[in-house]
Design an enzyme around this catalytic site. Structure first.
Site, PDB file in Angstrom:
ATOM      1  CB  VAL A 160      -0.950   0.029   1.215  1.00 53.01           C
ATOM      2  CG1 VAL A 160      -1.780   1.310   1.203  1.00 53.01           C
ATOM      3  CG2 VAL A 160      -1.863  -1.191   1.222  1.00 53.01           C
ATOM      4  CD  GLU A 161       2.676   4.993  -4.380  1.00 53.49           C
ATOM      5  OE1 GLU A 161       3.772   5.360  -4.824  1.00 53.49           O
ATOM      6  OE2 GLU A 161       1.691   4.767  -5.126  1.00 53.49           O
TER       7      GLU A 161
END
Length: 334
Positions: free
Chosen positions: A83-84
């Site tokens: 997840v960014e």
């Protein structure tokens, strides 16, 4: 069983975190933000799952931009660990930390990047799929492109990936980018790959897997196969190619973009670059990641090969002084 679907926005009242995940359309995202944000619990924060639109711009629709952050999930979400987290210009440290904790609580792997169009992963992923589309437009057979990618260690060929993520979404992002550039008084130059994908959608009506077919056909109950018309429309018997060149174009293009992200401060560490590239965009694990690929080739050899690729295939492979400096600055010391 723990999910409560609803069409009533009032049911969001009291949420500590609201994540907006509507289409990549700035006006729509602003409307959803303004509708949902007032329902946050006291001290709550708001996130966008945008994959390309700069967080600082989206935060203009917020009454508390310091509590507005990007939380970018990857498809398919149940399988993708990365997840960014994207820090906007006004996002405060507490909000970034709470987003980080939330991602860890989901059992996923967070990286934190600074704001930019496409951030790190979408920006770099886009170079991969569009380089594949560009090669198709040059006349290289589609099966060669797809097989060369898989043989290089990429999990899926670029044309297959475009189908999965939807060609229509790529065109939607392209249209929004053109509009954003025009609003800023700038000229936007689409890449050959982007223009080919746009033709697939707008002229040939091939929108991707979810719409029934894109670069591939998807017969019910049978294995997918490349759309036979690709050979007629694009393949050129005289096109010059080697498997090594195709693989280099796919790997080097992503690594060049990664170096640019480091130079611009979108990325702040080699670690995030490597982790993000392997777990977010499927860069071959054998390389150690997009930056480690550079160091594995040897910096001088990498720069020389980039110059050769830039001369043959365009400025996407060109390393400017800032990117070269970033590669050396972040070089691991053992």
């Amino acid at each position: 069983g723990r999910i409560t679907p609803t069409a009533d926005v009032s049911e969001l009242k009291g949420c500590e975190l609201i994540i907006e995940a509507v289409f990549e359309q700035r006006d729509l995202k602003a409307k959803v933000t303004q509708e949902a944000e007032p329902l946050l619990a006291a001290g709550g924060f708001f996130a966008s799952n945008t994959s390309t639109l700069p967080i600082s711009g989206l935060a203009q629709a917020s009454k508390a931009p310091q509590k507005f952050v990007g939380i970018h999930f990857f498809s398919p979400v149940d399988k993708m660990k990365l997840v960014e987290i994207i820090r906007g210009q006004q996002t405060d440290d507490e909000t970034v930390a709470r987003a980080y904790d939330y991602v860890l609580a989901l059992g996923k792997l967070p990286i934190v990047v600074n704001d930019s169009r496409g951030f790190y992963t979408s920006r770099t992923f886009g170079t991969y799929v569009m380089e594949g589309a560009a090669m198709l437009g040059e006349g290289i057979p589609a099966p060669v492109i797809e097989n060369a990618a898989v043989q290089a260690g990429l999990p899926v060929g670029p044309l297959a990936v475009l189908d999965e993520t939807a060609l229509s979404l790529s065109v939607h992002v392209l249209d929004q980018t053109r509009a954003d550039y025009a609003a800023e008084g700038k000229a936007f130059e689409a890449t050959p790959g982007e223009l080919l994908v746009e033709r697939m959608v707008k002229e040939l009506k091939r929108n991707g897997r979810a719409a029934g077919g894109g670069f591939y056909d998807y017969p019910q109950g049978a294995k997918k196969y490349l759309w036979p018309e690709l050979k007629v429309l694009f393949e050129k018997p005289g096109a010059a190619w080697t498997v090594k060149d195709i693989q280099d174009r796919l790997l080097y293009r992503q690594s060049v973009e990664t170096a640019r992200c480091l130079a611009e401060g979108v990325l702040t560490s080699v670690h995030d670059a490597n982790v993000g590239s392997i777990f977010g965009i499927g860069f071959p694990a054998w390389t150690g990641g997009a930056m480690q690929f550079i160091y594995g080739q040897g910096i001088d050899a990498f720069e020389q090969r980039c110059a050769e690729l830039a001369a043959a295939h365009g400025k996407g492979f060109a390393l400017d002084d800032a990117a070269k400096a970033a590669i050396r600055k972040f070089q691991p010391r053992w």
